[in-house]
Design an enzyme around this catalytic site. Structure first.
Site, short mmCIF file in Angstrom:
data_model
loop_
_atom_site.label_atom_id
_atom_site.label_comp_id
_atom_site.label_asym_id
_atom_site.label_seq_id
_atom_site.Cartn_x
_atom_site.Cartn_y
_atom_site.Cartn_z
N ASP A 21 19.70 22.98 -33.74
CA ASP A 21 20.83 23.46 -32.93
C ASP A 21 21.84 22.36 -32.63
OD1 ASP A 21 19.17 25.71 -32.80
OD2 ASP A 21 18.33 25.11 -30.86
N GLU A 57 23.23 34.85 -32.88
CA GLU A 57 23.33 33.79 -31.89
C GLU A 57 24.29 32.70 -32.38
OE1 GLU A 57 19.31 32.46 -31.62
OE2 GLU A 57 19.32 31.48 -33.57
#
Length: 465
Positions: free
Chosen positions: A196, A355
């Protein structure tokens, strides 16, 4: 005295000396030790058993002869990625094998295991680097059992005290750090398990803010930062925010941070306990403090998970917060950067959205990139849309980053984008399954160039090793 999360043990640390092309002499009031072994792929050769290297066999640590004619598997087993210590500590390191597992001690035996994410595991897998028995060699002291060192008993690897066979102990526990038997790849760009990544250019440097990966259930609790001037050589700045001691409302699931700069302050937005928080600092590497004492976006605020924050600041200085898993949301941030009008939150309908919404502007076009599928799937990938404002409306263009099984690249996604200052050169940072044996909780971070067609659409990103 700083607060300690339960299970952490305070351990006295001595000042370190940098290891590099030469040894640097430091004048200090405490004894000096060798500094941490340089991060990256490394092999460790026994001082008193020439030609024998620290390696793993059937998940047990030992030493064994390795040479130019050894099998590819033997060379791989004798190569470890050195990372900053999982449990922290100046001059402390951890060792990750090619299969994504870590060297740790259990009942004093050195073995290879997956990161369980517990305080015990992190400490068991962290070793502090000390001077070895001969010039240029190192010894590895347990961080949670000070005075015990990694040493070989014949060919087996144990965590022992110096009273164990004291006549040969110093040599049995000393290793020379060598070039790796298996050459490291260009990527991952930051060594170890991270995911991420949020990439940003701040104050003349590139910064990466990732999720610290490798935990069962993604249950990490610390955020770290890395910086670089060239996107190749990265400096690790250590822990910049530790949920337990520094965040009163969360102690786990530290995921997917992002950063913004305004009002001469840095604003660090992060996921924790499936809520979104914000912390501030005068430096991009912290320390960061929580100005609210509560989530900025609490769990249950809207449908889906309140995670994966991203802040985009437009050319007029207005900043926008994007977030969401399962559903995508955005809102204008107030000038204080730590509040917004609840009635102004907008939801987007985006094809295949899962997401990791990330927005940037090039010329007069706004680009919204996002990740599709589950991060545990090798089919996790990145799609994008364009719009005429930070709120769209969005025109979907399809996939720009996906797996390449010919290179062993699986699950590339959770992207962020940065522009090289003063140019039209752009880069995308993202994670993928660690190679060769990673999965949705064992991921690594890399960077590839982002290119545009003449009409402003994005060319497919070529994932590289």
């Amino acid at each position: 005295m700083p607060l300690l999360r339960p299970g952490r043990k305070p351990v006295a640390r001595a000042m370190t000396v940098i290891l590099g092309a030469s040894v640097v002499t430091v004048v200090a009031t405490q004894p000096a030790h060798a500094a941490e072994i340089p991060a990256g792929a490394r092999s460790l050769q026994s001082v008193n058993m020439a030609g024998s290297y620290l390696r793993h066999t059937d998940y047990l640590g030992g030493i064994a002869a390795v040479g130019p004619t050894s099998s590819a598997q033997a060379k791989s087993d004798a190569t470890f990625t050195v990372t900053p210590g999982l449990a922290g500590g100046t001059g402390c390191v951890s060792f990750q094998a090619a299969n994504g597992m870590w060297l740790r001690h259990r009942d004093y035996r050195i073995r290879l295991e997956a990161n369980a994410g517990t305080a015990t595991f992190l400490a068991d897998a962290t070793f502090c680097v000390r001077d070895g028995s001969v010039s240029g060699s190192v010894r590895l002291e347990s961080t949670n059992y000070p005075g015990r060192f990694l040493r070989h008993r014949d060919s087996e690897l144990w965590l022992d005290a110096p009273t164990t066979n004291p006549t040969t102990f110093a040599a049995d526990s000393s290793f020379r750090v060598t070039t790796p038997w298996v050459a490291g790849r260009r990527s991952p760009v930051i060594k170890g398990l991270y995911a991420d990544p949020n990439i940003a250019h701040l104050n003349g440097r590139y910064y990466l803010y990732p999720t610290t990966d490798g935990y069962n259930g993604w249950n990490g609790s610390r955020f770290t930062a890395f910086s670089s001037t060239d996107l190749v050589n990265w400096t690790h700045h250590g822990t910049i925010l530790d949920l337990g001691p520094q965040i009163s409302w969360a102690d786990d699931r530290a995921w997917a941070p992002t950063i913004a700069y305004r009002n001469n302050r840095y604003y660090f937005y992060f996921s924790a306990a499936t809520s979104i928080g914000v912390a501030t600092s005068s430096s991009p590497t912290g320390p960061f403090t929580d100005p609210l004492g509560r989530p900025l976006v609490p769990a249950g605020f809207r449908s889906g998970q309140m995670i994966d924050p991203h802040v985009f600041t437009d050319t007029d200085g207005q900043s926008y917060l994007y977030w969401g898993n399962g559903s995508a949301y955005a809102v204008r941030l107030n000038a204080d950067m730590v509040s917004f009008d609840l009635g102004q939150v907008r939801a987007f309908s985006l094809p295949n959205y899962r997401e990791a919404a990330f927005v940037f502007r090039r010329n007069n076009t706004y680009y919204l990139t996002y990740s599709v599928d589950d991060t545990r799937s090798e089919n996790y990938h990145v799609e994008y849309a364009t719009g005429t404002s930070p709120f769209g409306p969005w025109n979907h263009h399809g996939t720009i980053l996906s797996k390449n099984l010919n290179l062993g690249i699986k699950g590339p996604g959770h992207q962020s984008v940065v522009q090289a200052p003063g140019s039209d050169t752009w880069y995308m940072a993202y994670h993928r399954f660690a190679i060769p044996a990673g999965n949705g909780t064992n991921r690594e971070v890399t960077i590839d160039q982002l290119r545009f067609n003449a009409d402003g659409t994005i060319q497919p990103v070529t994932p590289t090793l």
